[in-house]
Scaffold this motif. Structure first.
Motif, mmCIF file in Angstrom:
data_model
loop_
_atom_site.group_PDB
_atom_site.id
_atom_site.type_symbol
_atom_site.label_atom_id
_atom_site.label_comp_id
_atom_site.label_asym_id
_atom_site.label_seq_id
_atom_site.Cartn_x
_atom_site.Cartn_y
_atom_site.Cartn_z
ATOM 1 N N GLU A 244 0.856 -1.094 0.044
ATOM 2 C CA GLU A 244 -0.166 -0.133 0.003
ATOM 3 C C GLU A 244 0.947 1.155 -0.364
ATOM 4 N N ILE A 246 0.122 5.196 0.826
ATOM 5 C CA ILE A 246 -0.835 5.259 1.556
ATOM 6 C C ILE A 246 -0.310 7.326 1.765
ATOM 7 N N PHE A 270 -7.721 1.688 -5.416
ATOM 8 C CA PHE A 270 -7.538 2.250 -4.434
ATOM 9 C C PHE A 270 -8.267 2.522 -3.744
ATOM 10 N N ARG A 276 -6.865 10.693 2.897
ATOM 11 C CA ARG A 276 -5.717 10.212 2.698
ATOM 12 C C ARG A 276 -6.290 9.031 1.295
ATOM 13 N N ILE A 278 -5.498 6.294 -0.922
ATOM 14 C CA ILE A 278 -4.751 4.210 -0.692
ATOM 15 C C ILE A 278 -4.195 3.681 -1.394
ATOM 16 N N GLN A 280 -3.542 0.967 -3.190
ATOM 17 C CA GLN A 280 -2.571 -0.835 -3.348
ATOM 18 C C GLN A 280 -2.480 -1.564 -4.625
#
Length: 292
Positions: A244, A246, A270, A276, A278, A280
């Motif tokens: 991930e 972030i 994401f 935020r 994130i 992936q």
């Protein structure tokens, strides 16, 4: 009045004596003991038979054996005990052989110890066929060269379960992760940057690559492009779980894309959590942030 001598036929006499001492005699027992020979394959059986015969004789008569005869039997019984112990040692050595960790030298050592046994002792080793399989090359054994070497690990590697600051050089952040059976493989790695980005690397047990060494993690941020590279021994790694990235402070309507195999932009995986974004991914990739 004169007693007549009663004639007892030989067959009747045989029945009478066998009833008193079933089918044995001092001569028979002595003969059996004297014929015991420790180099005959039937040695252990002969010793057991002689002992059984002597026990029967003792049970039905108080006959004593000639001097030294019983000692011969006791000595033979001691030899039987020694034979069994020697065979057991080799049996255990064969049981300890393993196709993963035993070298040809190990197999040779066990073969030599089996060959050093007497034929009588050899027949007491129940797993000799396992040894035969190893000797005949049924298993591909590791050589001294390919018994797994300990990988060279890094002293400055990230610690699983802890937060580690990545080092920065120009636009690239770097971190190292030690990959080896000796490392904790159930904790994730939290890698921080001074650029409002945190990288989460999943636990090593989710790593697909069967290799050991130092994994290099690099994250480059240029304008709105972010490239994540994770390699182990110069090969890109893949996880069964998500790495991930972030990113904090992007505008709420920002979206993130990546290029697919044919170079076409497609939405990246994401999620948005508070302020935020994130991203992936299970392997290395480049992402672009679009401010819609």
């Amino acid at each position: 009045m004169q007693h007549k001598k009663t004639f007892v036929s030989a067959s009747a006499q045989k029945i009478l004596t066998s009833y008193i001492a079933p089918n044995t005699s001092v001569e028979k027992v002595v003969n059996k003991i004297q014929l015991i020979n420790s180099s005959r394959l039937s040695f252990h059986k002969d010793v057991a038979d002689a002992r059984a015969e002597l026990n029967i004789l003792r049970k039905f008569s108080n006959a004593s054996l000639p001097v030294g005869i019983e000692q011969l039997l006791l000595d033979a019984e001691q030899l039987v005990v020694k034979d069994k112990a020697a065979a057991k040692e080799v049996e255990n050595a064969i049981a300890a052989l393993s196709p993963k960790t035993s070298t040809a030298q190990d197999v040779q050592a066990v073969k030599t110890s089996f060959e050093a046994l007497t034929p009588v002792q050899q027949q007491l080793v129940p797993n000799v066929w396992t040894l035969v399989d190893f000797v005949q090359g049924k298993h591909t054994l590791p050589t001294k060269d390919n018994i797994p070497k300990k990988p060279d690990l890094s002293d400055t590697a990230a610690i699983p379960g802890k937060t580690t600051a990545m080092t920065k050089n120009k636009n690239t952040y770097r971190a190292k992760i030690n990959v080896a059976t000796s490392e904790i493989d159930t904790e994730r790695y939290i890698l921080t940057t001074k650029d409002k980005m945190t990288i989460i690397i999943p636990p090593l047990y989710t790593l697909v690559n069967e290799d050991e060494g130092v994994m290099d993690i690099q994250v480059t941020k240029k304008a709105n492009r972010i490239t994540l590279q994770a390699t182990l021994n110069k090969k890109p790694v893949t996880f069964d779980a998500n790495m991930e990235i972030i990113i904090e402070g992007l505008s709420a309507n920002s979206s993130i894309v990546r290029s697919n195999d044919v170079g076409k932009r497609v939405p990246a995986d994401f999620i948005i959590s508070g302020n935020r974004h994130i991203i992936q991914t299970t392997t290395s990739d480049t992402f672009q942030i679009l401010n819609n």
